[in-house]
Design a protein around this motif. Structure first.
Motif: not given
Length: 376
Positions: A7-32
């Motif tokens: 979530p960002e500025n009251h909207t939902h943002q998205s992007a491709r997730w990439h991890s070289e070591n195969g780390t699973p997609l984060p279940q929750r993401t916040i802006v910092a």
């Protein structure tokens, strides 16, 4: 293809997730951003929440270091077996990677990192990831590795045995430990290669950067076939053969272990520790169940010409860590119907062997690297 949402500025943002070591997609993401305190960031990361950084790049690096210091505060557990320090070290490394991997950055369409005081990472990302497929979220820790690999690729690694530099690519193990290269540079070539230099052939299995293939070519082997299971390594080996003007003597083949045919000399420097790698670069160190070691031993006889030799370059660090015994290695050699002609030992020269603060110092200080000369 995985997609990360936040979530960002009251909207939902998205992007491709990439991890070289195969780390699973984060279940929750916040802006910092720069207002995020290290204790809060560490708590969020331990709870599994990813932090998508939108502040200053250098502040993000400092935050990553601060989170690392909080991980290091945990007291070490007592040892109960010879292999316990290694397993504790691996668990600690895995926990560190998991927590620090929660600090993320967003790369734009052309791999631009749109953060204040951010470096230009476009070329480094292009080398590591290939052409961009749109905005992509990666961990800052991984991106720093990509940047570091780009610098290694530009500057190269000095290899005294060659009198020049080898240029590693991202995800390919660099020949920073020169003792194994020196062993291959000084071991006596098998008679079969010496008697017929114009037709001499060598195989370099698991070539990586191609450094050992280059050493063998420089020693007078007429044809060296270099193999690897990693496409990145194959590209890297070809690049280094071209840089060294050895493309007429080095043939890069793969992905695979053994090429077709037989050779006067088959060289293999497999990963030294029988454990599971947690990232692509760790595949140069860790090999589950010693798969490559056993593959080399069992397939060697069928690929040796009469009078030929197999050179196994292997550290005994696994023995000092309680992960493999010397007898198990000798039994594997015997089971493959091979005979030990000679072995050449050397001691490590890397800084870790003298670092008393290293959790594996006792084993590293006793380590010996050996070139085993084997015949069918």
């Amino acid at each position: 293809m995985s997609t990360i949402h936040w979530p960002e500025n009251h909207t939902h943002q998205s992007a491709r997730w990439h991890s070289e070591n195969g780390t699973p997609l984060p279940q929750r993401t916040i802006v910092a951003d720069d207002r995020m305190k290290a204790n809060d960031a560490y708590r969020h990361a331990c709870e599994g929440t990813a932090l998508l950084w939108q502040g200053d790049f250098h502040n993000a690096r400092q935050l990553l270091q601060a989170m690392g210091r909080r991980i290091d505060r945990k007291p070490p557990r007592s040892n109960t077996s010879p292999s316990e320090p290694f397993h504790l070290h691996r668990r600690s490394s895995s926990h560190r990677a998991r927590v620090l991997g929660k600090l993320l950055v967003l790369l734009d369409d052309d791999y631009t990192l749109a953060l204040r005081r951010a470096p230009d990472v476009r070329q480094a990302c292009l080398e590591a990831y290939g052409p961009s497929k749109g905005p992509m979220a990666v961990s800052l820790r991984e991106l720093l590795g990509v940047i570091g690999a780009h610098q290694w690729r530009l500057q190269g690694v000095e290899v005294p045995a060659l009198g020049t530099r080898i240029h590693p690519h991202y995800g390919v193990f660099a020949p920073a430990r020169g003792e194994y290269v020196d062993l291959v540079a000084r071991a006596p070539l098998p008679p079969a290669a010496l008697h017929s230099p114009d037709t001499s052939t060598a195989f370099d299995l698991g070539t990586g950067t191609g450094v050992l293939a280059a050493v063998l070519a420089r020693r007078g082997i007429n044809r060296v076939v270099a193999t690897d299971i990693s496409p990145r390594a194959l590209t890297c080996a070809k690049d280094n053969a071209h840089r060294l003007a050895l493309t007429d003597r080095i043939e890069v083949s793969g992905p695979g272990l053994f090429p077709e045919g037989s050779a006067d000399l088959v060289v293999c420097n497999p990963p030294w520790l029988p454990a599971r790698p947690t990232s692509p670069i760790e595949r140069g160190v860790y090999d589950p169940d010693s798969t490559m070691l056993h593959g080399f031993l069992t397939g060697l006889s069928a690929h040796l010409r009469p009078g030929g030799e197999g050179w196994l370059i292997l550290s005994d660090l696994a023995e000092h860590l309680g992960l493999r015994t010397r007898q198990q290695l000798l039994d594997a050699i015997q089971a493959a119907h091979l005979r030990v002609v000679d072995k050449i030992d050397t001691k490590p020269r890397h800084p870790r062997s003298k670092d008393a603060t290293d959790p594996l110092h006792t084993a590293r200080s006793a380590e010996t690297t050996t070139l085993w000369r084997l015949t069918a």
